[in-house]
Each structure stands twice: as C-alpha cells, then as structure tokens.
Design a protein around this motif. Structure first.
Motif, PDB file in Angstrom:
ATOM      1  N   UNK A 319       0.816  -1.215   0.000  1.00 49.72           N
ATOM      2  CA  UNK A 319       0.000   0.000   0.000  1.00 49.72           C
ATOM      3  C   UNK A 319       0.855   1.273   0.000  1.00 49.72           C
ATOM      4  N   UNK A 320       1.806   1.321  -0.940  1.00 50.87           N
ATOM      5  CA  UNK A 320       2.708   2.478  -0.992  1.00 50.87           C
ATOM      6  C   UNK A 320       2.051   3.638  -1.752  1.00 50.87           C
ATOM      7  N   UNK A 321       2.367   4.873  -1.311  1.00 52.96           N
ATOM      8  CA  UNK A 321       1.860   6.094  -1.952  1.00 52.96           C
ATOM      9  C   UNK A 321       2.992   7.107  -2.035  1.00 52.96           C
ATOM     10  N   UNK A 322       2.906   7.963  -3.070  1.00 53.93           N
ATOM     11  CA  UNK A 322       3.907   9.024  -3.228  1.00 53.93           C
ATOM     12  C   UNK A 322       3.296  10.181  -3.996  1.00 53.93           C
ATOM     13  N   UNK A 326       1.891  18.360  -4.716  1.00 52.46           N
ATOM     14  CA  UNK A 326       0.439  18.234  -4.763  1.00 52.46           C
ATOM     15  C   UNK A 326      -0.076  17.257  -5.806  1.00 52.46           C
ATOM     16  N   UNK A 327       0.826  16.657  -6.616  1.00 51.50           N
ATOM     17  CA  UNK A 327       0.412  15.692  -7.639  1.00 51.50           C
ATOM     18  C   UNK A 327       0.649  14.273  -7.137  1.00 51.50           C
ATOM     19  N   UNK A 328      -0.415  13.475  -7.087  1.00 44.90           N
ATOM     20  CA  UNK A 328      -0.300  12.092  -6.620  1.00 44.90           C
ATOM     21  C   UNK A 328       0.210  11.212  -7.753  1.00 44.90           C
ATOM     22  N   UNK A 349       4.485  10.335 -20.071  1.00 45.05           N
ATOM     23  CA  UNK A 349       5.643  10.962 -19.432  1.00 45.05           C
ATOM     24  C   UNK A 349       5.184  11.794 -18.243  1.00 45.05           C
ATOM     25  N   UNK A 350       5.920  11.690 -17.148  1.00 42.19           N
ATOM     26  CA  UNK A 350       5.576  12.443 -15.946  1.00 42.19           C
ATOM     27  C   UNK A 350       4.545  11.775 -15.062  1.00 42.19           C
ATOM     28  N   UNK A 506      -0.092   3.009 -15.649  1.00 44.72           N
ATOM     29  CA  UNK A 506      -0.288   4.233 -14.870  1.00 44.72           C
ATOM     30  C   UNK A 506      -1.436   5.018 -15.501  1.00 44.72           C
ATOM     31  N   UNK A 507      -2.578   5.048 -14.820  1.00 43.84           N
ATOM     32  CA  UNK A 507      -3.791   5.651 -15.383  1.00 43.84           C
ATOM     33  C   UNK A 507      -4.036   7.078 -14.903  1.00 43.84           C
ATOM     34  N   UNK A 508      -3.155   7.607 -14.067  1.00 46.59           N
ATOM     35  CA  UNK A 508      -3.323   8.971 -13.561  1.00 46.59           C
ATOM     36  C   UNK A 508      -3.889   8.997 -12.150  1.00 46.59           C
ATOM     37  N   UNK A 509      -3.591  10.094 -11.435  1.00 49.43           N
ATOM     38  CA  UNK A 509      -4.049  10.309 -10.055  1.00 49.43           C
ATOM     39  C   UNK A 509      -3.621   9.171  -9.133  1.00 49.43           C
ATOM     40  N   UNK A 510      -2.454   8.595  -9.408  1.00 51.39           N
ATOM     41  CA  UNK A 510      -1.887   7.569  -8.531  1.00 51.39           C
ATOM     42  C   UNK A 510      -2.394   6.163  -8.768  1.00 51.39           C
TER      43      UNK A 510
END
Length: 628
Positions: A319-322, A326-328, A349-350, A506-510
């Motif tokens: 359950x890692x988060x980063x 302000x951008x998850x 990218x990004x 990676x679909x966005x918003x973490x």
C-alpha cells in the motif's frame, strides 16, 4: 522527383573506414530508414545527409534539389537556453508562423489592445487560423502546454519533444530525423506514426523502433562493412530480403574459400619462372585471397550471465503512496512479486514510473506504506540516466573496476576482456577511452556493467534508447531466458510485446492497473473500452428524445415557428449583419496611432457592448433556426 542525391561518399576516422563510395537517392514521398550496428558510421552518415559533415572522395557529390526545404531532428537538439518555449518553437522566417507567434504573444497580454488587433488582422490577411489550429494540435500531442517556460528549465526529453514539434510545425519538404521516438510516450509515438504515413511527407530517419519502421517506412537502407544496401518495403520486408542476401553471401563465401584453397595449392607448386599467364593467375589469386579471408556477417553478441538464486520472499509493495508538489503519482499500490515474473510498465511521461521504480529499489521512501525486499534479491538497475563510468578511463579499465571475472553457468568464468568481446568490443576498441564511444556503444557498455553484477532482479528503465536493432534482438533473447524477475519501462512496443507477460498501467491520479497481457493486447482492450464508454454516455439531447412527451391535440407543434417568430427571425439576421459591420468599424479605429487613452477606453467599452449584443442575438437566431 529526387529530393536528395549522394554519390561516391566515403568517410574514415584514422584507420577506421566507416563507409566507402556509397550512393543514395531519396525521392518525394519516400520514407527511408537507416539501420546499422552502433559504432559503424550510422550517425556520421546521418550528419553527412543533414549537411553537418562533409563527405570524402574525389568524385563525392551531395545534391539537394533546389527549393526543397529540409528539417533536421538531431539526437541532442540545441536551443538558445535563454529563449522561452514560444520563441524556440516559432523561430522561423515563415510569414504565417511569425503571424501566429505575434498572435500568441498578444493573447498573453490582452490589455495591449493595439497589438492584439494588429495580430488579429494579420491572422485574417494570411488566413492563418487553420494553420494555428494545426500547430496547437501538434503542441498538445507532445504535451507542450506552457509556452512561457524557459528552455534552460526543460528536461532532455522535453527539449527533444520541443525540437520535434518545431520541425513538424515548419512543414519542411524533407524530414531528416535521428531517433524521433526517443523520449515520446506511447500515445505520442502512435500519433507521429499516423502523421508521417501521409503520402506527401518525405522522411529519412534513424530509429530502433521496429513497429515504427514496419508501419511508416517504404525503404530500408543498411550500412554494413562500409557498404550501403537498399531494400524496398518496411522492416518485415527488410528482414526477409536480408536473410536471402545473407544466405547467398554465405554460399558465395564457401565457394570462394574452396577456390582459394585450390589456387593456393597451385601457387605453392608453381615454378619460380613465371610467364604472363602465370603472373595473371597469381594476381587473381590475391583477389580471391582477399575475398576468402573477409569475415561473413555475424550477429555474435553473446550474453551468458549466471543469475543468483532467489529465495521465497522476493519483493513486496504494501500500500505504498507518493506525491510531489500536490500531484499524486502512486496511491495505495499493493503487489507481491513471484519468481520469474516479467512485468512491463506503461504510462504517459511524468506519470511517476521512474519514481515508482526508485521506491521499489529503496532509493526514495514512500509517503505511506512500505517496501519489503527479500534477503536474496540482487537488483540490476539500468536507469535512463545512462552510463556513470569515468569518461577519461579506457573501456577495459572501466570494466575491470567492476569485476575482473564474471561467473558463468557450470563453474565457468569470463575475464573482463572476454566479456567485452562478447558485447562486440574487440581488443582494439577496449583500449579507447569511454569518452570516444558513440552514444549506442556507451549504452551497450552500460548494459554490460549492469549484467556483470549477476542480478536476479533486473529493472530496465528505457533500455532500448540508442541501442541498435542487433543488440536489441540479442538482449530480448537473453531476457526471455532470464530466470529471475524483470521489470521493464519502455516505449518500444515491439520489445514490450516480446518480453513482458503483464503490465502495470499508470492511469493517472496515482492509480496503477495490473493488466494481464502485453502492450498490443492492452491497446486493443483500451480502444474497445473507449468505444463502449462513448456508447454508454448518450448526450442529454438524445435522452430527451427517448423520453415520451405527453401533449394535447390542441397544443401547437413546438418546432414550428409562428408568424411573430418568423418575423423576429428575419429581423435578427439584419440586426446581426449591422452589429458585425459596427464591430469591424470599431476594430479599425484601434489602428489609429493618435488615439488617446480616454478614447481607447471609450472604444473598448463600446466594442464590449457590441460583442455582448451580438452574442445574445446570435444565440436567439440559432434557437429559432433549430426550430425553423
């Protein structure tokens, strides 16, 4: 119609002959790709075609058809670091591009009304609005949104995308491109493919992206042994024709060797007194000897590394988060790796892919959750940053600093020099300095240094950048047989399809989706899902149509106009025409340089009122027009 023609071009560096008396023509509409091993002259030939270097030879000739505009994309583009993105993109003598630049600058300062009106007038005069829309599409496709950013603050990948956008915007007749897909995400690559497929676009490119070659190219040229071979068709056609040519060469080589042996026996038995015929045969013998002793093309990179044993506990992300600024990037990701897993990572990218890898290897800490690495895990991490070896060291010494010997299977081992030979660094090349290697050779050496540590968990972040196709093929075969775990981040779709079994998307918003399948399968799934989502999202108007409406027989039909509305509709057309004339008159007054600030303010208020009135009447006209 030939756009570019080179004849009898040679190039040498010291004793090394890169190519000798080669010729090439590129005609309008052709899409030509150059393939070659790293270090054999690929970049040099690119630079000769681009006019960055001169060809050698008495009969050397390089001709570009008069009037043909050439756009060049280099691997490491150079911009003025003090310029902002807008200045870098619109740095052109093209009148339309200048007009769009002035318009974009005026839009940044709407209070400067005179500049804005002049810019609008220029856009109208040149009919540049459609071109401006094309430019905005190109910039958005390459994720170039902030035009005020200074070039010096951009990453290497952003600079490459900026350079690519600039040459596409300039619409040259001939595009000469070195690794155009490097630093592009998968959506960008697919868009560029479709763009370059247009029949009016002519391209000469160097790229290792095999799907890109297959879908874009109409000709392939291969530089090998100092010669240039041209094959009609795409990458798949090239592979078939090359296999036939290689087979023919092998047969011819065997025949030449047998003839050489026969002639060698004759020379040894020949009496010393030589007649004219005998001398002619001896001269022929030397020619046969030269051909017989030439080596046949060999794909002889060999990767045989002994992998360390993996225990039952490998790598666990709990359950890692980063998040940054302000951008998850990653949110509550959980996964336990199993033995032999081969995972691909994709996303724009990004999106946080490199950050994610650094958390798994404990280079950075997650904001929450934890990463557990098994005691037997030895990471081999090939990063985007590339080689970290000292540039002033010889290749052999740089490798010996890592290990003198490399263990293989069954108790065997290789010396550092032998290992380098297996990666196509012969004994002579091993003595050159690291700084003298080409970009692709440095990447190949970096890959060697990563594998020399005998990892059992390989992490490859964009490993295909700058590697030639031969090295990629050998690397793929090694990875398919690699017994440990593997994570690959790559924009090379061919490489991903061949190597990985499932994807972290990676679909966005973490959010990270675990998709069971390769890249091509995922793209089909994503496109189908997008179609289904659009079907399910019916516009509000359609839903209203589907809802049955209860009405009395005496109620008039809502869509028909009555007499008064018809009269109103006719009057609105006249009013709109008058307001548009008034707007043009007011706009023209802004061009008067003698206007005082009070007059400008008064005109601005009047123009605003006209615009508001015009908008209201146009909305009403559209409403009545729909019912008419």
């Amino acid at each position: 119609m030939n756009y570019i023609n080179i004849e009898n071009i040679s190039k040498t560096y010291g004793e090394k002959v890169l190519f000798s008396n080669i010729s090439l023509q590129i005609s309008k509409g052709e899409k030509v790709a150059l393939v070659a091993k790293n270090g054999t002259g690929k970049t040099t030939l690119f630079r000769v075609l681009a006019g960055k270097e001169q060809g050698e030879g008495e009969l050397a000739k390089i001709e570009i058809r008069k009037g043909v505009r050439v756009g060049i994309l280099e691997q490491e583009p150079v911009f003025n670091p003090a310029h902002n993105v807008m200045e870098a993109i619109f740095d052109s003598d093209n009148e339309m591009i200048k007009a769009i630049k002035n318009y974009e600058e005026a839009m940044l300062f709407p209070d400067r009304e005179e500049a804005l009106q002049n810019a609008l007038a220029a856009m109208d005069d040149l009919k540049a609005w459609d071109y401006e829309a094309t430019i905005k599409e190109i910039l958005s496709k390459f994720n170039i949104n902030d035009l005020s950013k200074t070039v010096s603050t951009l990453s290497g990948g952003q600079v490459k995308r900026l350079a690519l956008a600039r040459i596409l915007i300039q619409e040259p007749d001939l595009l000469i491109m070195d690794e155009p897909t490097n630093h592009l995400d998968l959506n960008m690559i697919e868009w560029l493919e479709k763009y370059l497929q247009a029949p009016n676009i002519t391209v000469f490119m160097v790229t290792h992206d095999r799907y890109f070659l297959d879908r874009v190219c109409t000709y392939m040229v291969e530089l090998i042994g100092g010669e240039l071979f041209k094959y009609k068709g795409n990458y798949a056609d090239y592979l078939e024709r090359k296999a036939v040519r290689t087979e023919i060469n092998s047969v011819e080589h065997e025949k030449t060797k047998k003839l050489f042996k026969k002639e060698l026996d004759w020379v040894r038995r020949m009496p010393k007194a030589r007649g004219t015929k005998a001398k002619s045969r001896v001269d022929k013998f030397h020619q046969i000897k030269e051909k017989a002793t030439q080596s046949v093309e060999k794909d002889d990179i060999q990767i045989e590394i002994k992998g360390q044993r993996l225990g039952s506990k490998i790598l666990e992300a709990e359950y890692i988060s980063k998040a940054y600024d302000g951008k998850t990037l990653v949110k509550d990701f959980f996964y336990k790796f199993r033995k032999g897993e081969r995972v691909g990572i994709i996303g724009p990218n990004g999106a946080g892919k490199t950050t994610f890898l650094k958390m798994l290897t404990k280079q950075i800490r997650p904001d929450s959750g934890k990463v557990i690495v098994g005691g037997t895990v030895i990471f081999g991490y090939y990063t985007q940053d590339g080689i970290q070896l000292k540039e002033d060291k010889r290749v052999i010494d740089a490798v010996r600093d890592i290990a003198e010997f490399v263990p293989l299977e069954k108790g065997m081992k290789l010396s550092a020099a032998q290992m380098l030979e297996r990666f196509l660094f012969n004994r002579k090349q091993q003595q050159v300095f690291v700084s003298q290697l080409s970009g692709g050779e440095k990447r190949r050496l970096y890959l060697l240094t990563v594998l020399m540590t005998n990892p059992n968990f390989l992490i490859l972040d964009e490993p295909t950048n700058d590697l030639d196709i031969l090295t990629l093929n050998i690397l793929e075969e090694f990875l398919l047989n690699f017994p440990g775990c593997l994570i690959v981040v790559s924009h090379d779709r061919y490489f991903m399809d061949k190597i990985v079994e499932h994807l972290f998307v990676f679909e966005g918003e973490g959010k990270i989706k675990d998709y069971n399948g390769n890249y091509t399968e995922y793209r089909k799934y994503a496109k189908q899902k997008s179609i289904e989502d659009k079907r399910n999202e019916k516009p509000a108007k359609e839903k209203e149509k589907e809802t049955p409406k209860v009405s009395s027989k005496n109620e008039p039909e809502a869509k028909r106009l009555n007499y008064m509305e018809k009269k109103e509709f006719s009057q609105l057309e006249k009013d709109i025409e008058k307001l548009e004339t008034k707007k043009k008159e007011l706009t023209a007054k802004f061009n008067d340089p003698s206007l005082e600030s009070e007059a400008i303010q008064k005109l601005s208020i009047e123009l605003g009122e006209v615009n508001n009135s015009l908008a209201e009447k146009e909305m009403r006209w559209m409403e009545l027009a729909d019912r008419a």
